[in-house]
Write a protein that holds these residues in place. Structure first.
Motif, mmCIF file in Angstrom:
data_model
loop_
_atom_site.group_PDB
_atom_site.id
_atom_site.type_symbol
_atom_site.label_atom_id
_atom_site.label_comp_id
_atom_site.label_asym_id
_atom_site.label_seq_id
_atom_site.Cartn_x
_atom_site.Cartn_y
_atom_site.Cartn_z
ATOM 1 N N GLY A 4 155.002 49.959 54.101
ATOM 2 C CA GLY A 4 154.721 48.697 53.402
ATOM 3 C C GLY A 4 154.749 47.381 54.443
ATOM 4 N N VAL A 5 155.516 47.653 55.467
ATOM 5 C CA VAL A 5 155.651 46.484 56.372
ATOM 6 C C VAL A 5 154.379 46.524 57.025
ATOM 7 N N GLN A 6 153.982 47.544 57.515
ATOM 8 C CA GLN A 6 152.436 47.765 58.181
ATOM 9 C C GLN A 6 151.477 47.286 57.236
ATOM 10 N N THR A 7 151.469 47.463 55.963
ATOM 11 C CA THR A 7 150.463 47.208 54.999
ATOM 12 C C THR A 7 150.325 45.683 54.784
ATOM 13 N N CYS A 8 151.303 44.839 54.851
ATOM 14 C CA CYS A 8 151.319 43.517 54.475
ATOM 15 C C CYS A 8 151.384 42.897 56.020
ATOM 16 N N ALA A 9 151.747 43.404 57.221
ATOM 17 C CA ALA A 9 151.716 42.559 58.397
ATOM 18 C C ALA A 9 150.468 42.818 59.037
ATOM 19 N N LEU A 10 149.405 43.602 58.694
ATOM 20 C CA LEU A 10 148.022 43.656 59.276
ATOM 21 C C LEU A 10 147.548 42.308 58.866
ATOM 22 N N PRO A 11 147.021 42.120 57.484
ATOM 23 C CA PRO A 11 146.374 41.027 57.035
ATOM 24 C C PRO A 11 146.981 39.516 57.592
ATOM 25 N N ILE A 12 148.309 39.450 57.573
ATOM 26 C CA ILE A 12 148.757 37.981 57.731
ATOM 27 C C ILE A 12 149.093 37.616 59.182
ATOM 28 N N TRP A 13 149.410 38.686 59.933
ATOM 29 C CA TRP A 13 149.758 38.098 61.297
ATOM 30 C C TRP A 13 148.327 37.986 62.142
ATOM 31 N N LEU A 14 148.098 36.760 62.557
ATOM 32 C CA LEU A 14 146.784 36.610 63.108
ATOM 33 C C LEU A 14 146.590 37.230 64.257
ATOM 34 N N GLY A 15 146.065 38.555 64.424
ATOM 35 C CA GLY A 15 145.769 39.325 65.530
ATOM 36 C C GLY A 15 147.023 40.132 66.036
ATOM 37 N N LEU A 16 148.175 39.969 65.417
ATOM 38 C CA LEU A 16 149.270 40.608 65.730
ATOM 39 C C LEU A 16 148.919 42.105 66.175
ATOM 40 N N ALA A 17 148.410 42.761 64.988
ATOM 41 C CA ALA A 17 148.289 44.285 65.215
ATOM 42 C C ALA A 17 146.787 44.669 64.934
ATOM 43 N N ASP A 21 146.117 50.437 64.341
ATOM 44 C CA ASP A 21 147.584 50.658 64.776
ATOM 45 C C ASP A 21 148.227 51.390 63.710
ATOM 46 N N THR A 22 149.314 52.204 64.514
ATOM 47 C CA THR A 22 150.122 53.215 63.641
ATOM 48 C C THR A 22 151.207 52.234 63.056
ATOM 49 N N VAL A 23 152.131 52.887 62.255
ATOM 50 C CA VAL A 23 153.203 52.260 61.643
ATOM 51 C C VAL A 23 154.214 51.794 62.980
ATOM 52 N N LEU A 24 154.256 52.824 63.877
ATOM 53 C CA LEU A 24 155.198 52.635 64.891
ATOM 54 C C LEU A 24 154.716 51.402 65.815
ATOM 55 N N GLU A 25 153.581 51.413 66.183
ATOM 56 C CA GLU A 25 152.738 50.453 67.030
ATOM 57 C C GLU A 25 153.045 48.954 66.274
ATOM 58 N N VAL A 26 152.822 48.868 65.057
ATOM 59 C CA VAL A 26 153.003 47.684 64.235
ATOM 60 C C VAL A 26 154.488 47.112 64.406
ATOM 61 N N GLU A 27 155.412 48.388 64.208
ATOM 62 C CA GLU A 27 156.768 47.796 64.178
ATOM 63 C C GLU A 27 157.114 47.177 65.608
ATOM 64 N N LYS A 28 156.644 48.207 66.648
ATOM 65 C CA LYS A 28 156.726 47.492 68.053
ATOM 66 C C LYS A 28 156.272 46.100 68.425
ATOM 67 N N LYS A 29 155.160 45.789 67.890
ATOM 68 C CA LYS A 29 154.567 44.623 67.917
ATOM 69 C C LYS A 29 155.275 43.314 67.516
ATOM 70 N N LEU A 30 155.882 43.835 66.145
ATOM 71 C CA LEU A 30 156.703 42.804 65.339
ATOM 72 C C LEU A 30 157.782 42.464 66.210
ATOM 73 N N MET A 31 158.403 43.840 66.634
ATOM 74 C CA MET A 31 159.904 43.570 67.389
ATOM 75 C C MET A 31 159.657 42.595 68.541
ATOM 76 N N ARG A 32 158.415 42.709 69.313
ATOM 77 C CA ARG A 32 158.382 41.898 70.354
ATOM 78 C C ARG A 32 158.182 40.370 69.993
ATOM 79 N N LYS A 33 157.590 40.126 68.905
ATOM 80 C CA LYS A 33 157.217 38.888 68.355
ATOM 81 C C LYS A 33 158.534 37.943 67.731
ATOM 82 N N LEU A 34 159.524 38.916 67.219
ATOM 83 C CA LEU A 34 160.634 38.280 66.488
ATOM 84 C C LEU A 34 162.011 38.471 67.116
#
Length: 95
Positions: A4-17, A21-34
């Motif tokens: 679910g974190v991947q699902t809502c992270a994709l549309p709202i983070w401008l170009g973040l993921a 991207d796989t769930v793991l890739e999205v998680e890593k990108k979020l961890m680098r940003k926060l």
């Protein structure tokens, strides 16, 4: 991390993921940003945001505070405009 974190992270983070991207890739990108101190809190915010607004089967876009920069919302609006234009187009008479 739940998907679910991947699902809502994709549309709202401008170009973040990227959509691919796989769930793991999205998680890593979020961890680098926060900041690390915010990871747990952000994780829960994403879960609740996905639960109440950015649902996979029935998104509540009309109530979402992020529509102004949501790629998915903009794509849906563009699709809706095409449908309206298609329905409004005059029907050509057959000769």
């Amino acid at each position: 991390m739940v998907t679910g974190v991947q699902t809502c992270a994709l549309p709202i983070w401008l170009g973040l993921a990227a959509p691919k991207d796989t769930v793991l890739e999205v998680e890593k990108k979020l961890m680098r940003k926060l900041p690390k101190a915010e990871w747990s809190h952000a994780h829960h915010l994403f879960i609740f945001f996905g639960r109440y607004f950015c649902k996979a089967k029935n998104p509540q876009c009309q109530d979402c505070p992020f529509t102004s920069f949501c790629r998915e919302y903009k794509a849906q609006q563009k699709q809706a405009e095409k449908l309206v234009a298609k329905k409004a187009a005059p029907i050509k008479a057959k000769a």
